[in-house]
Design a protein around this motif. Structure first.
Motif, PDB file in Angstrom:
ATOM      1  N   SER A   1       0.102 -12.189 -10.520  1.00  0.00           N
ATOM      2  CA  SER A   1       1.044 -11.522  -9.809  1.00  0.00           C
ATOM      3  C   SER A   1       0.343 -10.523  -8.783  1.00  0.00           C
ATOM      4  O   SER A   1       0.818 -10.209  -7.465  1.00  0.00           O
ATOM      5  CB  SER A   1       1.742 -10.479 -10.690  1.00  0.00           C
ATOM      6  N   ALA A   2      -1.113 -10.813  -8.722  1.00  0.00           N
ATOM      7  CA  ALA A   2      -1.658 -10.030  -7.867  1.00  0.00           C
ATOM      8  C   ALA A   2      -1.889 -10.835  -6.504  1.00  0.00           C
ATOM      9  O   ALA A   2      -2.240 -10.594  -5.510  1.00  0.00           O
ATOM     10  CB  ALA A   2      -3.110  -9.802  -8.317  1.00  0.00           C
ATOM     11  N   PHE A   3      -1.420 -12.175  -6.538  1.00  0.00           N
ATOM     12  CA  PHE A   3      -1.360 -13.179  -5.651  1.00  0.00           C
ATOM     13  C   PHE A   3      -0.067 -13.130  -4.848  1.00  0.00           C
ATOM     14  O   PHE A   3       0.068 -14.222  -4.156  1.00  0.00           O
ATOM     15  CB  PHE A   3      -2.206 -14.204  -5.864  1.00  0.00           C
ATOM     16  N   SER A   4       0.931 -12.521  -5.313  1.00  0.00           N
ATOM     17  CA  SER A   4       2.242 -12.586  -5.084  1.00  0.00           C
ATOM     18  C   SER A   4       2.320 -12.700  -3.437  1.00  0.00           C
ATOM     19  O   SER A   4       1.973 -11.751  -2.979  1.00  0.00           O
ATOM     20  CB  SER A   4       3.107 -11.584  -5.455  1.00  0.00           C
ATOM     21  N   PRO A   5       2.776 -13.918  -2.852  1.00  0.00           N
ATOM     22  CA  PRO A   5       2.807 -13.944  -1.394  1.00  0.00           C
ATOM     23  C   PRO A   5       4.192 -13.160  -0.631  1.00  0.00           C
ATOM     24  O   PRO A   5       3.825 -12.792   0.517  1.00  0.00           O
ATOM     25  CB  PRO A   5       2.984 -15.538  -1.112  1.00  0.00           C
ATOM     26  N   ASN A   6       4.963 -12.814  -1.539  1.00  0.00           N
ATOM     27  CA  ASN A   6       6.249 -12.024  -1.000  1.00  0.00           C
ATOM     28  C   ASN A   6       6.780 -11.303  -2.312  1.00  0.00           C
ATOM     29  O   ASN A   6       6.430 -11.410  -3.369  1.00  0.00           O
ATOM     30  CB  ASN A   6       7.286 -12.862  -0.351  1.00  0.00           C
ATOM     31  N   TYR A   7       7.846 -10.647  -1.600  1.00  0.00           N
ATOM     32  CA  TYR A   7       8.512  -9.777  -2.699  1.00  0.00           C
ATOM     33  C   TYR A   7       9.141 -10.558  -3.969  1.00  0.00           C
ATOM     34  O   TYR A   7       9.111 -10.311  -4.918  1.00  0.00           O
ATOM     35  CB  TYR A   7       9.935  -8.783  -2.027  1.00  0.00           C
ATOM     36  N   MET A   8       9.977 -11.701  -3.536  1.00  0.00           N
ATOM     37  CA  MET A   8      10.484 -12.416  -4.533  1.00  0.00           C
ATOM     38  C   MET A   8       9.520 -12.916  -5.616  1.00  0.00           C
ATOM     39  O   MET A   8       9.841 -12.748  -6.951  1.00  0.00           O
ATOM     40  CB  MET A   8      11.274 -13.740  -3.995  1.00  0.00           C
TER      41      MET A   8
ATOM     42  N   GLY B   1       5.084   0.087  -6.754  1.00  0.00           N
ATOM     43  CA  GLY B   1       6.573   0.264  -6.161  1.00  0.00           C
ATOM     44  C   GLY B   1       6.229   0.941  -4.714  1.00  0.00           C
ATOM     45  O   GLY B   1       6.674   0.427  -3.765  1.00  0.00           O
ATOM     46  N   PRO B   2       5.737   2.140  -4.511  1.00  0.00           N
ATOM     47  CA  PRO B   2       5.724   2.702  -3.291  1.00  0.00           C
ATOM     48  C   PRO B   2       4.606   2.219  -2.183  1.00  0.00           C
ATOM     49  O   PRO B   2       5.009   2.049  -1.234  1.00  0.00           O
ATOM     50  CB  PRO B   2       4.982   4.340  -3.752  1.00  0.00           C
ATOM     51  N   ALA B   3       3.621   1.398  -3.016  1.00  0.00           N
ATOM     52  CA  ALA B   3       2.739   0.631  -1.996  1.00  0.00           C
ATOM     53  C   ALA B   3       3.344  -0.520  -1.383  1.00  0.00           C
ATOM     54  O   ALA B   3       3.477  -0.752  -0.118  1.00  0.00           O
ATOM     55  CB  ALA B   3       1.461   0.151  -2.760  1.00  0.00           C
ATOM     56  N   VAL B   4       4.121  -1.354  -2.173  1.00  0.00           N
ATOM     57  CA  VAL B   4       4.838  -2.482  -1.369  1.00  0.00           C
ATOM     58  C   VAL B   4       6.153  -2.114  -0.806  1.00  0.00           C
ATOM     59  O   VAL B   4       6.385  -2.896   0.264  1.00  0.00           O
ATOM     60  CB  VAL B   4       5.255  -3.528  -2.429  1.00  0.00           C
ATOM     61  N   GLN B   5       6.616  -1.129  -1.098  1.00  0.00           N
ATOM     62  CA  GLN B   5       7.695  -0.497  -0.054  1.00  0.00           C
ATOM     63  C   GLN B   5       7.394  -0.102   1.138  1.00  0.00           C
ATOM     64  O   GLN B   5       8.098  -0.673   2.095  1.00  0.00           O
ATOM     65  CB  GLN B   5       8.291   0.939  -0.985  1.00  0.00           C
ATOM     66  N   SER B   6       6.091   0.530   1.391  1.00  0.00           N
ATOM     67  CA  SER B   6       5.734   0.538   2.640  1.00  0.00           C
ATOM     68  C   SER B   6       5.253  -0.658   3.418  1.00  0.00           C
ATOM     69  O   SER B   6       5.509  -0.973   4.550  1.00  0.00           O
ATOM     70  CB  SER B   6       4.339   1.402   2.583  1.00  0.00           C
ATOM     71  N   LEU B   7       4.675  -1.680   2.744  1.00  0.00           N
ATOM     72  CA  LEU B   7       3.989  -2.664   3.185  1.00  0.00           C
ATOM     73  C   LEU B   7       5.023  -3.801   3.490  1.00  0.00           C
ATOM     74  O   LEU B   7       5.332  -4.240   4.741  1.00  0.00           O
ATOM     75  CB  LEU B   7       3.039  -3.468   2.130  1.00  0.00           C
ATOM     76  N   TRP B   8       6.110  -3.820   2.733  1.00  0.00           N
ATOM     77  CA  TRP B   8       7.196  -4.781   3.164  1.00  0.00           C
ATOM     78  C   TRP B   8       8.712  -4.243   3.337  1.00  0.00           C
ATOM     79  O   TRP B   8       9.648  -4.796   3.530  1.00  0.00           O
ATOM     80  CB  TRP B   8       7.539  -5.635   1.812  1.00  0.00           C
TER      81      TRP B   8
ATOM     82  N   PRO C   1      -6.759   3.464  -2.565  1.00  0.00           N
ATOM     83  CA  PRO C   1      -6.991   3.776  -1.413  1.00  0.00           C
ATOM     84  C   PRO C   1      -7.984   2.884  -0.535  1.00  0.00           C
ATOM     85  O   PRO C   1      -7.803   2.635   0.835  1.00  0.00           O
ATOM     86  CB  PRO C   1      -7.553   5.216  -1.414  1.00  0.00           C
ATOM     87  N   SER C   2      -8.748   2.148  -1.147  1.00  0.00           N
ATOM     88  CA  SER C   2      -9.532   1.537  -0.460  1.00  0.00           C
ATOM     89  C   SER C   2      -9.556  -0.067  -0.589  1.00  0.00           C
ATOM     90  O   SER C   2      -9.650  -0.879   0.319  1.00  0.00           O
ATOM     91  CB  SER C   2     -11.237   1.617  -1.195  1.00  0.00           C
ATOM     92  N   LEU C   3      -8.885  -0.632  -1.844  1.00  0.00           N
ATOM     93  CA  LEU C   3      -8.829  -2.235  -2.199  1.00  0.00           C
ATOM     94  C   LEU C   3      -7.297  -2.521  -2.054  1.00  0.00           C
ATOM     95  O   LEU C   3      -6.847  -3.679  -1.929  1.00  0.00           O
ATOM     96  CB  LEU C   3      -9.377  -2.542  -3.363  1.00  0.00           C
ATOM     97  N   GLY C   4      -6.483  -1.625  -2.509  1.00  0.00           N
ATOM     98  CA  GLY C   4      -5.230  -1.884  -2.521  1.00  0.00           C
ATOM     99  C   GLY C   4      -4.360  -2.238  -3.726  1.00  0.00           C
ATOM    100  O   GLY C   4      -5.269  -2.466  -4.741  1.00  0.00           O
ATOM    101  N   TRP C   5      -3.074  -2.599  -3.711  1.00  0.00           N
ATOM    102  CA  TRP C   5      -2.274  -2.845  -4.994  1.00  0.00           C
ATOM    103  C   TRP C   5      -2.525  -3.913  -5.474  1.00  0.00           C
ATOM    104  O   TRP C   5      -2.469  -4.376  -6.938  1.00  0.00           O
ATOM    105  CB  TRP C   5      -0.844  -2.742  -4.530  1.00  0.00           C
ATOM    106  N   ARG C   6      -2.820  -5.171  -4.930  1.00  0.00           N
ATOM    107  CA  ARG C   6      -3.540  -6.461  -5.442  1.00  0.00           C
ATOM    108  C   ARG C   6      -4.583  -6.147  -6.387  1.00  0.00           C
ATOM    109  O   ARG C   6      -4.627  -7.031  -7.551  1.00  0.00           O
ATOM    110  CB  ARG C   6      -3.728  -7.427  -4.274  1.00  0.00           C
ATOM    111  N   TRP C   7      -5.732  -5.864  -5.980  1.00  0.00           N
ATOM    112  CA  TRP C   7      -6.581  -5.689  -6.822  1.00  0.00           C
ATOM    113  C   TRP C   7      -6.328  -4.765  -8.144  1.00  0.00           C
ATOM    114  O   TRP C   7      -6.831  -4.965  -9.101  1.00  0.00           O
ATOM    115  CB  TRP C   7      -7.707  -4.812  -6.177  1.00  0.00           C
ATOM    116  N   LEU C   8      -5.548  -3.605  -7.860  1.00  0.00           N
ATOM    117  CA  LEU C   8      -5.076  -2.732  -8.999  1.00  0.00           C
ATOM    118  C   LEU C   8      -4.430  -3.838 -10.015  1.00  0.00           C
ATOM    119  O   LEU C   8      -4.599  -3.769 -11.209  1.00  0.00           O
ATOM    120  CB  LEU C   8      -4.150  -1.805  -8.560  1.00  0.00           C
TER     121      LEU C   8
END
Length: 500
Positions: A107-114, A48-55, A173-180
């Protein structure tokens, strides 16, 4: 017995064979499912916090990422419970594993919020099958040690939350939310890999009249555990009950009054149809025999889910660099959204919670264990009605999480025990669905109110919900510690007799 052959039930067979190698394998498989669900739920605190900053999402959009997961779980918990009661436990949890793994990985490959919202909702749909695995595991455990081994099973949830917190600390911190997201879907894939070696619940099989298959599985358990089945013929609980009631009425027999006969016939019709039709499985939960425990359980599940996920989300939101209400020098100078160290430390609160529940659940009983933990959680959260230092906030949330995780552990033991096999996964599934409503509303409180600088209102709401849940626990009709599980609704009218 009338035919000269002794009889034994599934419960008596499990007690005779004890907890052994077979149950360890069942524990490992069901536990992996619990790890998978815990990881998928815990990662919501980080994504949540990660994509909030990104998008550049609003607080409402960020909280929706969590809420849609619970919305999917609400539907899934009800649906998969009915599927497993009608078609078997194995079919129920394999479908959920497939849905969870595919949607979680994609979901790791989600192109956008929707797309992220859609896929996480599907993940929630799959995660709704968690109660099916819990009920499946429960139905293999001997009654005398059921509480202890269900706590051990709950430990896998703790392992999942801690592993996810440590994984986020390393990966984010290194790979980001998609890898998580991608790495967090791995445990669900293991359920698919080892599915072929799982066995159907003998309780479910004997309830469906498939006695030969049930006996075959019990013989397999005996071989693997190095023990033997009791002498005699395997019989269902209903057959045993009928055998015990074969004698003609005596002068001491209590006859039903005309009004009671009509009520008994009506309940019997619901009970018989509950085994065949999903709609009647749900209706049976609201029958006179089960309605009190059902309604109380719904409230307790709602309160536990609301409080547990609230404490988890508060841990990240109150230690978030975007918390503009009470910024600290450390927060002002830190570019990371979440203090992963504090979240990692807070996740270890699950272990003391497990130890406390293990110590209490069989000694003091399910009801006392749940109520005492819920009331103690209220005490820990009280100081958070006003702003505290980061250290005090983390310490109080740590204590609160100990208590609420212990209470949640015990309610997942108690819930399957109060329902008969005929509607067990449906009953637990529907209760879990109601809990998901608490999960849906929780982010709106923990994220929305805290972002709006209304911490006092948010914490006060948590206090009220937890307090009401504790009171409802005290109103449960009976204690289940050490008692045999029942198979039919008619047999659950009175608390089952304790195991010897």
């Amino acid at each position: 017995m009338a035919d000269g052959n002794p009889r034994f039930t599934v419960d008596e067979a499990l007690v005779a064979m004890g907890f052994g190698k077979f149950q360890i394998y069942v524990l490992a498989y069901a536990g992996m499912g619990w790890v998978a669900e815990a990881m998928e739920m815990m990662l919501l605190s980080f994504v949540g916090p990660a994509v909030q900053s990104l998008w550049n999402l609003s607080a409402r959009e960020e909280s929706l990422i969590t809420s849609v997961v619970f919305a999917g779980m609400l539907i899934g918990a009800y649906s998969w419970g009915i599927v497993s009661d009608k078609h078997g436990r194995r079919k129920g949890f394999i479908i959920t594993a497939v849905v969870t793994f595919i949607a979680g990985f994609l979901s790791a490959f989600s192109p956008n919020y929707m797309w992220l919202i859609i896929l996480r909702c599907l993940v929630g749909l799959g995660l709704g099958g968690g109660p099916v695995l819990a009920s499946w595991y429960l139905e293999f455990i001997p009654a005398p040690s059921r509480g202890t081994w269900m706590v051990v099973f709950s430990a896998f949830w703790t392992v999942g939350t801690i592993f996810e917190a440590s994984l986020a600390w390393v990966v984010m911190p290194s790979l980001g939310w998609r890898w998580l997201l991608a790495l967090s879907s791995v445990p669900s894939s293991l359920l698919l890999l080892f599915y072929r070696w799982t066995s159907e619940s003998p309780r479910y099989l004997i309830l469906q009249g498939r006695k030969a298959e049930a006996l075959s599985i019990l013989e397999k358990i005996a071989r693997m555990n190095g023990t033997q089945l009791p002498p005699g013929v395997l019989s269902s609980e209903l057959e045993t009950e009928l055998e015990d009631n074969k004698n003609l009425p005596t002068e001491n027999t209590h006859l039903l009054k005309p009004g009671e006969i009509g009520e008994a016939v009506a309940v019997s019709k619901i009970v018989l149809k509950a085994d065949k039709e999903p709609a009647f499985s749900l209706l049976a939960l609201l029958s006179p025999t089960l309605i009190k425990r059902t309604l109380l359980l719904w409230i307790v599940f709602f309160g536990n889910a609301f409080a547990y996920y609230g404490v988890v989300l508060l841990t990240t939101e109150l230690n978030n660099s975007h918390n503009r209400c009470y910024p600290t020098e450390k927060q002002l100078g830190n570019s990371n959204d979440v203090n992963y160290k504090d979240v990692f430390i807070a996740s270890f609160a699950e272990f003391p919670g497990l130890l406390i529940s293990a110590a209490m659940v069989d000694r003091l009983g399910r009801k006392v264990s749940m109520a005492s933990m819920l009331f103690t959680c209220c005490i820990f959260l009280l100081p958070l009605l006003s702003h505290q230092s980061p250290f005090i906030t983390t310490a109080l949330l740590f204590g609160g999480r100990i208590c609420i995780s212990a209470a949640f552990t015990v309610v997942y033991i108690y819930a399957p025990e109060i329902y008969p096999t005929a509607v067990r996964t449906t009953g637990v599934g529907v209760a879990s669905s109601v809990g998901r409503i608490g999960g849906i509303l929780c982010p709106l409180v923990a994220v929305g109110l805290v972002h709006g600088c209304h911490q006092t209102i948010a914490v006060l709401l948590f206090e009220v919900v937890i307090l009401v849940s504790g009171i409802c626990v005290c109103l449960f009709p009976f204690e289940t510690s050490g008692r045999d599980l029942t198979d039919s609704i008619s047999a659950s009218k009175e608390p089952p007799s304790a195991s010897v």
